[in-house]
Write a protein that holds these residues in place. Structure first.
Motif, short mmCIF file in Angstrom:
data_model
loop_
_atom_site.label_atom_id
_atom_site.label_comp_id
_atom_site.label_asym_id
_atom_site.label_seq_id
_atom_site.Cartn_x
_atom_site.Cartn_y
_atom_site.Cartn_z
N GLY A 43 0.58 -1.25 0.08
CA GLY A 43 0.14 -0.13 0.15
C GLY A 43 0.90 1.27 -0.06
O GLY A 43 0.31 2.35 0.14
N LYS A 44 2.26 0.99 -0.03
CA LYS A 44 2.91 2.24 -0.12
C LYS A 44 2.57 3.33 -1.35
O LYS A 44 2.56 4.43 -1.02
N THR A 45 2.63 2.93 -2.23
CA THR A 45 2.48 3.62 -3.44
C THR A 45 0.97 4.28 -3.72
O THR A 45 0.96 5.27 -3.91
N THR A 46 0.06 3.48 -3.30
CA THR A 46 -1.09 3.96 -3.14
C THR A 46 -1.29 5.01 -2.08
O THR A 46 -1.94 6.24 -2.32
N THR A 47 -0.64 4.99 -0.96
CA THR A 47 -0.51 6.15 -0.08
C THR A 47 0.08 7.28 -0.60
O THR A 47 -0.33 8.39 -0.25
N LEU A 48 1.23 7.07 -0.98
CA LEU A 48 1.83 8.38 -1.64
C LEU A 48 1.23 8.97 -2.69
O LEU A 48 1.00 10.09 -2.74
N SER A 49 0.51 7.82 -3.61
CA SER A 49 -0.51 8.95 -4.47
C SER A 49 -1.56 9.56 -3.97
O SER A 49 -2.10 10.74 -4.46
N MET A 50 -2.21 9.04 -2.89
CA MET A 50 -3.14 9.80 -2.22
C MET A 50 -2.58 11.13 -1.76
O MET A 50 -3.22 12.25 -1.72
N ILE A 51 -1.59 11.14 -1.11
CA ILE A 51 -0.73 12.34 -0.51
C ILE A 51 -0.79 13.36 -1.46
O ILE A 51 -0.89 14.44 -1.34
N MET A 52 -0.38 12.82 -2.70
CA MET A 52 0.03 13.60 -3.87
C MET A 52 -1.24 14.40 -4.46
O MET A 52 -1.20 15.00 -5.40
N GLY A 53 -2.62 13.66 -4.22
CA GLY A 53 -3.68 13.96 -4.77
C GLY A 53 -3.98 13.24 -5.98
O GLY A 53 -4.91 13.52 -6.84
N LEU A 54 -3.19 12.29 -6.73
CA LEU A 54 -3.20 11.52 -7.82
C LEU A 54 -4.45 10.68 -7.67
O LEU A 54 -4.91 10.03 -8.72
N VAL A 55 -4.41 10.03 -6.49
CA VAL A 55 -5.54 9.13 -6.05
C VAL A 55 -6.44 9.60 -5.33
O VAL A 55 -6.15 10.30 -4.07
N LEU A 56 -7.81 9.41 -5.40
CA LEU A 56 -8.75 10.02 -4.50
C LEU A 56 -8.91 8.79 -3.38
O LEU A 56 -9.43 7.67 -3.96
N PRO A 57 -9.20 9.21 -2.18
CA PRO A 57 -9.24 8.15 -1.15
C PRO A 57 -10.76 7.64 -1.06
O PRO A 57 -11.76 8.41 -1.57
N THR A 58 -11.26 6.28 -0.85
CA THR A 58 -12.27 5.91 -0.66
C THR A 58 -13.28 6.75 0.57
O THR A 58 -14.25 7.07 0.74
N SER A 59 -12.08 6.69 1.68
CA SER A 59 -12.55 7.55 2.91
C SER A 59 -11.30 8.02 3.74
O SER A 59 -10.19 7.48 3.24
N GLY A 60 -11.81 8.93 4.61
CA GLY A 60 -10.50 9.46 5.46
C GLY A 60 -10.30 10.75 5.13
O GLY A 60 -10.60 11.39 3.83
N ALA A 61 -9.19 11.33 5.57
CA ALA A 61 -8.93 12.53 5.38
C ALA A 61 -7.37 12.74 5.19
O ALA A 61 -6.53 11.95 5.94
N ILE A 62 -6.67 13.66 4.30
CA ILE A 62 -5.42 13.87 4.33
C ILE A 62 -5.04 15.69 4.29
O ILE A 62 -5.61 16.21 3.71
N GLU A 63 -4.12 15.74 5.23
CA GLU A 63 -3.83 17.20 5.23
C GLU A 63 -2.36 17.21 4.95
O GLU A 63 -1.74 16.55 5.47
N VAL A 64 -2.16 18.00 3.94
CA VAL A 64 -0.66 18.23 3.61
C VAL A 64 -0.34 19.80 3.79
O VAL A 64 -0.94 20.72 3.33
N LEU A 65 0.61 19.87 4.61
CA LEU A 65 1.07 21.26 4.93
C LEU A 65 0.02 22.21 5.44
O LEU A 65 -0.08 23.32 4.87
N GLY A 66 -0.88 21.84 6.02
CA GLY A 66 -2.09 22.42 6.92
C GLY A 66 -3.50 22.56 5.91
O GLY A 66 -4.19 23.08 6.16
N GLN A 67 -3.16 21.92 4.54
CA GLN A 67 -4.31 22.01 3.74
C GLN A 67 -5.00 21.04 3.43
O GLN A 67 -4.13 19.59 3.23
N ASP A 68 -6.31 20.82 3.22
CA ASP A 68 -7.14 19.44 2.92
C ASP A 68 -6.54 19.04 1.49
O ASP A 68 -6.94 19.75 0.70
N MET A 69 -6.20 17.92 1.54
CA MET A 69 -5.66 17.75 0.00
C MET A 69 -6.56 17.02 -1.00
O MET A 69 -6.33 17.25 -2.20
N VAL A 70 -7.67 16.56 -0.22
CA VAL A 70 -8.70 16.19 -1.17
C VAL A 70 -9.48 17.35 -1.86
O VAL A 70 -9.74 17.22 -3.04
N HIS A 71 -9.99 18.26 -1.10
CA HIS A 71 -10.56 19.24 -1.51
C HIS A 71 -9.65 20.79 -2.21
O HIS A 71 -10.24 21.40 -3.00
N HIS A 72 -8.61 20.68 -1.66
CA HIS A 72 -7.74 22.04 -1.90
C HIS A 72 -6.48 21.54 -2.52
O HIS A 72 -5.12 22.47 -2.03
#
Lengths: 249, 278
Positions: A43-72
Motif C-alpha cells: 500500500g506504499k504507492t497508493t498511500t504516496l499517490s493519495m498524499i499527492m492527490g493523484l488518487v482519491l481516497p475512498t474515505s478518510g482525510a489527508i492534510e498536507v502542509l495544513g491544507q485538505d489535500m482532497v478538496h484544496h
C-alpha cells in the motif's frame, strides 16, 4: 507548535474488491525524513499517490502542509514535488527543455537562472542539450531530482530515489538529498526497498503491511525492538513473518 | 516562507494560468521541432489526399457537369475534411504523447489544472492542423490552379467550425484514453471516420436515406460542407447553416470537455494516472 507536514486520518482506499489502504492514521513531522517500507502490494504507492492527490481516497482525510489535500490540492501542490524512476519525463525532449517546461508549470521566478543553478548543483550542465531518453540511469535520476527541486518543495515525496543506480551514483544522490533537506528544512517522505539508504537517511520509519502500518520508529528503535543488527534484518524478519502467517492461513 | 517559495506558491494557487498553458504548448512544440518524422507525418497525408483528389477533380471537370460547375468542390471538401480530422488528431496525439512518455503523473502533481491541459491540447491541435493543412492547400495552387483561399472569409468560418468540432471529438476520445490507456489508442485514428459518410464531404446530404439524414444533421460537419457548396456553386454564404453549425459546436465542445474532466476525476478514483504507458 507547527502542524505536521502530513496528517492522515482513517485513510482508506478500496479498488473494487481489493483493500489497498486500510484506515491509516499517521503524522509526519515537519523537517523530518520518513521512510515508508513494505513489500509489494503493501500500500506504499497508493498511500504516496493519495498524499499527492493523484488518487482519491475512498474515505478518510489527508492534510498536507495544513491544507485538505482532497478538496484544496492546488493550494499545496506548488509547495511539494515528487520524483520516481517509474514516472518518466518526455524522452525526446532535452534536459534543458524538460526543466524549462516544468519551471513554467510551477511558475518559477527567473526560470533560466533557477534551471541553470540546479543544473550546476546536480552536475547536469554537460548534458543539458541531450535528449533525456539517451541518458544513463544515474543521469536520469539527477534530472528527475532537478525537476522535483525546481520549486524548492517544502515536502518532497520520493519513490525509490536510488533504484537501479550504481553504489557511487546512489551515494551521491543520498548526500545531495540530505544536504537539500538540511538547507531548506524540507520534509521528505520516501518509499524505498533499500534498507541501508533508509538507515542512513531517515529519522522515522513506517513499515506497512496489507494497507496498514504495522511498525513505526526510528531505525535504531526498530533494530532494538527486533533484536537485530541492521534494518535489513528487521525488514526480513517482518517479511518472513508475513510469509509464515500467510502459509499458516 | 522564503520569497522564492512565496512567489511559487502564489503562482501555483492561481486558478487560471496562461504560463502553465504555454508550458504545455512549449513541451509539444519542442517535440515537433526536434522530430522531422513527426512533422512530415503531419503534412504527408493531406498532401497525398490533395494530389489524389486533384487528379480526380481534373477528370470529373470534363466528365461531370456537377463538378464542372465548381471545379474546386472536391478539393475544398477534402481539405476541409482534413481540418476536422487533423484537429481531432491534434488533441488526441498530444495526449497520447503524454501517455507514451509516462508523463501524466508529473503533470498532475504540478499545479497544472485539467482544464488548462484541455486548453493546451486544443492550442496544439490548431498548430498541428495548420502545419498539416497549409502545405497541402498551397500545393493545390500551382498543381491544379485551385486556391481554397479564394473562398475568402467564409473559409475562415468553415475552418473554425470544423476545428472546434475536431476539438470536441478529440477531447471525448482523450477522455476514453485516460480511462482505458493505450488499449484505446486506435480510437484516435479511427473514430472520426464514422462521421465521414454522413458529413456530406463530397456529396449533398439529401442523397442519404431519410433516417440517415436526420442523424447527419445532428453534427456540425454537414452544415459546413453544405455551406461550402453554397459558396462554391452559388456564391452565397448561408448564415443560417453557419449558426446551426456553431450552436452544435458549442454543445459538442461542452460534452467533449465535460467527458474529459469527468474521466480525469474517474482516473483519480481508480488510480489510473500513474499507471499509464504501454
Amino acid at each position: 507548535m507547527l502542524e505536521p507536514a502530513i496528517r492522515v486520518t482513517r485513510l482508506t482506499k478500496r479498488y473494487k474488491t481489493v483493500l489497498a489502504v486500510a484506515a491509516l492514521d499517521f503524522e509526519v513531522t515537519r523537517g523530518s525524513v520518513t521512510a515508508l517500507l513494505g513489500g509489494n502490494g503493501a500500500g506504499k504507492t497508493t498511500t504516496l499517490s493519495m498524499i499527492m492527490g493523484l488518487v482519491l481516497p475512498t474515505s478518510g482525510a489527508i492534510e498536507v502542509l495544513g491544507q485538505d489535500m482532497v478538496h484544496h490540492r492546488y493550494r499545496v501542490l506548488p509547495r511539494m514535488n515528487f520524483s520516481s524512476p517509474y514516472v518518466e519525463l518526455p524522452r525526446s525532449l532535452t534536459v534543458q527543455e524538460n526543466l524549462a517546461v516544468f519551471a513554467r508549470l510551477y511558475g518559477i521566478p527567473d526560470r533560466t537562472k533557477a534551471c541553470a543553478r540546479l543544473a550546476e548543483e546536480l552536475d547536469l550542465t554537460a548534458f543539458l542539450k541531450r535528449a533525456t531518453g539517451t541518458l544513463s540511469a544515474g543521469e536520469k535520476t539527477r534530472v528527475m531530482l532537478a525537476k522535483s527541486l525546481l520549486n524548492q518543495p517544502e515536502l518532497l515525496l520520493l519513490d525509490e530515489p536510488t533504484a537501479s543506480l550504481d553504489p557511487d551514483s546512489a551515494d551521491w544522490i543520498r548526500t545531495y538529498l540530505q544536504d537539500y533537506q538540511r538547507r531548506y528544512g524540507a520534509t521528505v517522505l520516501m518509499a524505498s526497498h533499500n534498507m541501508l539508504e533508509v538507515e542512513r537517511m531517515c529519522d522515522d520509519v513506517m513499515v506497512m503491511r496489507e494497507g496498514k502500518i504495522e511498525h513505526r520508529g526510528t531505525p535504531a528503535e526498530l533494530i532494538r525492538q527486533f533484536g537485530r543488527d541492521t534494518l535489513e534484518e528487521v525488514y526480513l524478519d517482518i517479511h518472513r513473518r508475513e510469509g509464515g502467517a500467510r502459509a499458516a492461513q | 516562507m522564503s520569497a522564492f517559495r512565496d512567489k511559487v506558491s502564489r503562482a501555483g494557487a492561481h486558478g487560471f494560468s496562461p504560463t502553465r498553458i504555454s508550458a504545455m504548448v512549449m513541451r509539444h512544440v519542442y517535440l515537433l521541432r526536434r522530430s522531422w518524422p513527426r512533422l512530415l507525418e503531419l503534412a504527408y497525408w493531406p498532401i497525398v489526399q490533395v494530389l489524389l483528389w486533384g487528379f480526380i477533380s481534373k477528370f470529373f471537370a470534363t466528365n461531370s457537369t456537377w463538378v464542372a460547375q465548381a471545379a474546386g468542390v472536391l478539393l475544398a471538401g477534402v481539405l476541409l475534411w482534413d481540418v476536422l480530422f487533423r484537429s481531432q488528431l491534434g488533441v488526441t496525439i498530444s495526449l497520447l504523447e503524454e501517455l507514451w512518455s509516462r508523463n501524466l503523473g508529473h503533470l498532475f502533481i504540478s499545479p497544472l489544472r485539467p482544464y488548462e491541459l484541455c486548453i493546451s491540447l486544443t492550442t496544439m491541435s490548431l498548430i498541428r492542423t495548420l502545419i498539416g493543412i497549409l502545405p497541402a492547400a498551397l500545393i493545390a495552387i500551382p498543381l491544379y490552379e485551385y486556391s481554397i483561399f479564394d473562398m475568402g472569409l467564409p473559409l475562415l468560418a468553415f475552418f473554425s467550425t470544423l476545428l472546434v468540432f475536431g476539438w470536441a471529438l478529440g477531447l471525448a476520445i482523450a477522455a476514453v484514453l485516460i480511462r482505458l490507456g493505450m488499449a484505446a489508442e486506435n480510437l484516435a485514428w479511427l473514430l472520426v471516420f464514422v462521421l465521414a459518410p454522413i458529413s456530406g464531404i463530397y456529396y449533398p446530404i439529401d442523397v442519404l436515406p431519410g433516417w440517415v439524414q436526420v442523424i447527419a444533421w445532428m453534427f456540425p460537419a454537414p452544415y459546413v460542407f453544405e455551406g461550402m457548396r453554397e459558396v462554391l456553386f452559388h456564391g452565397v454564404f448561408r448564415v443560417d447553416l453557419m449558426l446551426a453549425a456553431l450552436a452544435l459546436d458549442l454543445v459538442y465542445l461542452l460534452l467533449g470537455a465535460g467527458a474529459f474532466l469527468y474521466s480525469f476525476r474517474v482516473a483519480r478514483v481508480q488510480g489510473l494516472l500513474l499507471r499509464t504507458g504501454e
